[in-house]
Design a protein around this motif. Structure first.
Motif, PDB file in Angstrom:
ATOM      1  N   PRO A  46       0.833  -1.209   0.000  1.00 30.35           N
ATOM      2  CA  PRO A  46       0.000   0.000   0.000  1.00 30.35           C
ATOM      3  C   PRO A  46       0.863   1.254   0.000  1.00 30.35           C
ATOM      4  O   PRO A  46       2.040   1.221   0.352  1.00 30.35           O
ATOM      5  CB  PRO A  46      -0.797  -0.127   1.304  1.00 30.35           C
ATOM      6  CG  PRO A  46       0.078  -0.969   2.194  1.00 30.35           C
ATOM      7  CD  PRO A  46       0.781  -1.933   1.285  1.00 30.35           C
ATOM      8  N   ALA A  47       0.269   2.363  -0.400  1.00 31.68           N
ATOM      9  CA  ALA A  47       1.005   3.635  -0.451  1.00 31.68           C
ATOM     10  C   ALA A  47       1.464   4.069   0.934  1.00 31.68           C
ATOM     11  O   ALA A  47       2.476   4.755   1.060  1.00 31.68           O
ATOM     12  CB  ALA A  47       0.126   4.713  -1.086  1.00 31.68           C
ATOM     13  N   ARG A  48       0.720   3.655   1.953  1.00 37.42           N
ATOM     14  CA  ARG A  48       1.109   3.998   3.328  1.00 37.42           C
ATOM     15  C   ARG A  48       0.487   2.969   4.271  1.00 37.42           C
ATOM     16  O   ARG A  48      -0.449   2.241   3.908  1.00 37.42           O
ATOM     17  CB  ARG A  48       0.636   5.409   3.695  1.00 37.42           C
ATOM     18  CG  ARG A  48      -0.866   5.613   3.653  1.00 37.42           C
ATOM     19  CD  ARG A  48      -1.268   7.043   3.944  1.00 37.42           C
ATOM     20  NE  ARG A  48      -2.713   7.199   4.016  1.00 37.42           N
ATOM     21  CZ  ARG A  48      -3.497   7.341   2.967  1.00 37.42           C
ATOM     22  NH1 ARG A  48      -2.971   7.352   1.748  1.00 37.42           N
ATOM     23  NH2 ARG A  48      -4.809   7.488   3.108  1.00 37.42           N
ATOM     24  N   GLU A  49       1.018   2.914   5.446  1.00 37.45           N
ATOM     25  CA  GLU A  49       0.528   1.967   6.447  1.00 37.45           C
ATOM     26  C   GLU A  49      -0.861   2.384   6.939  1.00 37.45           C
ATOM     27  O   GLU A  49      -1.217   3.559   6.936  1.00 37.45           O
ATOM     28  CB  GLU A  49       1.489   1.908   7.632  1.00 37.45           C
ATOM     29  CG  GLU A  49       2.858   1.323   7.294  1.00 37.45           C
ATOM     30  CD  GLU A  49       2.778  -0.124   6.865  1.00 37.45           C
ATOM     31  OE1 GLU A  49       1.922  -0.857   7.419  1.00 37.45           O
ATOM     32  OE2 GLU A  49       3.558  -0.527   5.978  1.00 37.45           O
ATOM     33  N   LEU A  51      -3.893   1.519   5.756  1.00 34.60           N
ATOM     34  CA  LEU A  51      -5.031   1.570   4.835  1.00 34.60           C
ATOM     35  C   LEU A  51      -5.926   0.356   5.053  1.00 34.60           C
ATOM     36  O   LEU A  51      -5.448  -0.735   5.381  1.00 34.60           O
ATOM     37  CB  LEU A  51      -4.543   1.611   3.386  1.00 34.60           C
ATOM     38  CG  LEU A  51      -3.827   2.882   2.939  1.00 34.60           C
ATOM     39  CD1 LEU A  51      -3.385   2.763   1.488  1.00 34.60           C
ATOM     40  CD2 LEU A  51      -4.733   4.097   3.115  1.00 34.60           C
ATOM     41  N   ASP A  75      -3.944   1.724  -4.889  1.00 32.69           N
ATOM     42  CA  ASP A  75      -2.915   1.563  -3.855  1.00 32.69           C
ATOM     43  C   ASP A  75      -2.967   2.645  -2.785  1.00 32.69           C
ATOM     44  O   ASP A  75      -2.496   2.429  -1.665  1.00 32.69           O
ATOM     45  CB  ASP A  75      -1.521   1.588  -4.499  1.00 32.69           C
ATOM     46  CG  ASP A  75      -1.177   0.273  -5.179  1.00 32.69           C
ATOM     47  OD1 ASP A  75      -1.865  -0.721  -4.911  1.00 32.69           O
ATOM     48  OD2 ASP A  75      -0.215   0.254  -5.971  1.00 32.69           O
ATOM     49  N   ASP A  76      -3.518   3.792  -3.129  1.00 40.15           N
ATOM     50  CA  ASP A  76      -3.507   4.906  -2.180  1.00 40.15           C
ATOM     51  C   ASP A  76      -4.689   4.900  -1.224  1.00 40.15           C
ATOM     52  O   ASP A  76      -4.717   5.688  -0.277  1.00 40.15           O
ATOM     53  CB  ASP A  76      -3.476   6.237  -2.937  1.00 40.15           C
ATOM     54  CG  ASP A  76      -4.696   6.433  -3.823  1.00 40.15           C
ATOM     55  OD1 ASP A  76      -5.125   5.440  -4.464  1.00 40.15           O
ATOM     56  OD2 ASP A  76      -5.222   7.554  -3.875  1.00 40.15           O
ATOM     57  N   ASP A  79      -5.357  -1.530   0.969  1.00 39.73           N
ATOM     58  CA  ASP A  79      -4.254  -2.486   1.002  1.00 39.73           C
ATOM     59  C   ASP A  79      -4.720  -3.708   0.198  1.00 39.73           C
ATOM     60  O   ASP A  79      -5.528  -4.505   0.654  1.00 39.73           O
ATOM     61  CB  ASP A  79      -3.955  -2.855   2.454  1.00 39.73           C
ATOM     62  CG  ASP A  79      -2.742  -3.744   2.603  1.00 39.73           C
ATOM     63  OD1 ASP A  79      -2.230  -4.237   1.580  1.00 39.73           O
ATOM     64  OD2 ASP A  79      -2.303  -3.960   3.746  1.00 39.73           O
TER      65      ASP A  79
END
Length: 329
Positions: A46-49, A51, A75-76, A79
């Motif tokens: 994922p783009a960040r943790e 999600l 992806d943003d 997850d």
């Protein structure tokens, strides 16, 4: 032949060598062993943790690769993970040979329970749509939202172009078809599948076609390929005949999760007329119709389907915010 009798799988020492499954840039594959099944899971970082998780379930004859075009577009916000159902993609057959809709739904539930990822944004296409409908009905605790792309829900008048797929469910037909098509090349088979599943097969890029041919060649070397296809087709037909609380439309009525329905106007396998029935049946639904799409809109129009999915999640978030404000006022 019962759908739950053990499937034929040759001993490991006589299995033919099969090429590895294609993995797109940014994707990862891993094998997950669970009681009675081993599942291959395709994922993207994922783009960040933090999600929320999403899980994608393919249709008959498909694999987790069916979602490779759409997952990077999300992806943003989620997850992403996609399963290879037992007997498909890179997942071996289930130990008990159960390819029923219930058997496949049980595999999805086992994975979600074991991984602890639920509740997830659950997404299914075709057979995967029937499977995820059943999961959402019997285990609402595992599902945040439900997205169905041309779900294989029962029709009273089946389209003529869908009849050959239904015939595959009859005992002996898979073996007969295998003999009849022995001389067909992988390219011929892929062109036939694309003509059936895409509203406009010319939308497939040359690279996409080559990848599909490579995957078809790989699958045809699997000794259980036609067995998995035939038994899963039989599972769909059997699910269509179930009545009472196990009927798929009855279970659709029980789904509590906000539901996105995506139907293609050129779908040759699922009647476009079923879109309105589905919109009336799922209690909290939104309907997106794509006049030029076929049976696999997420592959043919990934940006459009991803956009509709984003709208679903944005609406859910807005509802949650409104509920929080209301509770605190």
């Amino acid at each position: 032949m019962s759908s739950t009798e053990p499937a034929f799988v040759p001993p490991a020492n006589v299995l033919p060598k099969v090429a590895p499954v294609r993995v797109a840039e940014g994707e990862r594959l891993r094998s997950v062993q669970l009681p009675g099944i081993t599942l291959t899971v395709r994922s993207r970082p994922p783009a960040r943790e933090g999600l929320p998780p999403a899980l994608y379930v393919h249709g008959l004859g498909g694999s987790s690769q069916n979602w490779s075009a759409m997952m990077p577009l999300l992806d943003d916000i989620v997850d992403n993970e996609a399963l290879d159902l037992p007997g498909f993609g890179d997942s071996p057959p289930p130990d008990d040979g159960d390819y029923s809709v219930t058997g496949h739904a049980r595999a999805v539930i086992r994975y979600l329970d074991a991984s602890g990822r639920g509740p997830v944004h659950l997404v299914g296409n075709s057979l995967g749509g029937a499977i995820t409908t059943r999961v959402a009905a019997v285990r609402p605790d595992l599902v945040r939202t439900l997205t169905l792309v041309s779900p294989a829900l029962p029709e009273l008048r089946v389209q003529r172009s869908a009849v050959p797929t239904g015939l595959l469910a009859l005992p002996g037909v898979a073996a007969l078809f295998t003999r009849y098509t022995r001389g067909w090349t992988a390219e011929q088979r892929v062109r036939g599948v694309m003509a059936l599943c895409y509203g406009d097969p010319t939308r497939v890029s040359p690279e996409g076609f080559r990848n599909a041919v490579e995957e078809m060649e790989r699958r045809l070397r699997l000794p259980y390929f036609w067995d998995a296809m035939a038994r899963s087709a039989r599972g769909i037909v059997n699910a269509y005949t179930l009545g009472g609380q196990h009927a798929l439309w009855r279970q659709a009525e029980r789904v509590l999760a906000p539901t996105l329905l995506v139907y293609g106007g050129r779908d040759q396998l699922i009647g476009f007329r079923m879109a309105q029935k589905a919109a009336r049946t799922f209690r909290d639904s939104r309907l997106v119709t794509l006049p030029d799409a076929g049976h696999v809109a997420m592959m043919e129009y990934p940006e459009t389907v991803a956009g509709a999915f984003r709208d679903l999640l944005a609406d859910q978030a807005a509802r949650g915010a409104a509920g929080t404000v209301s509770a605190g006022s």
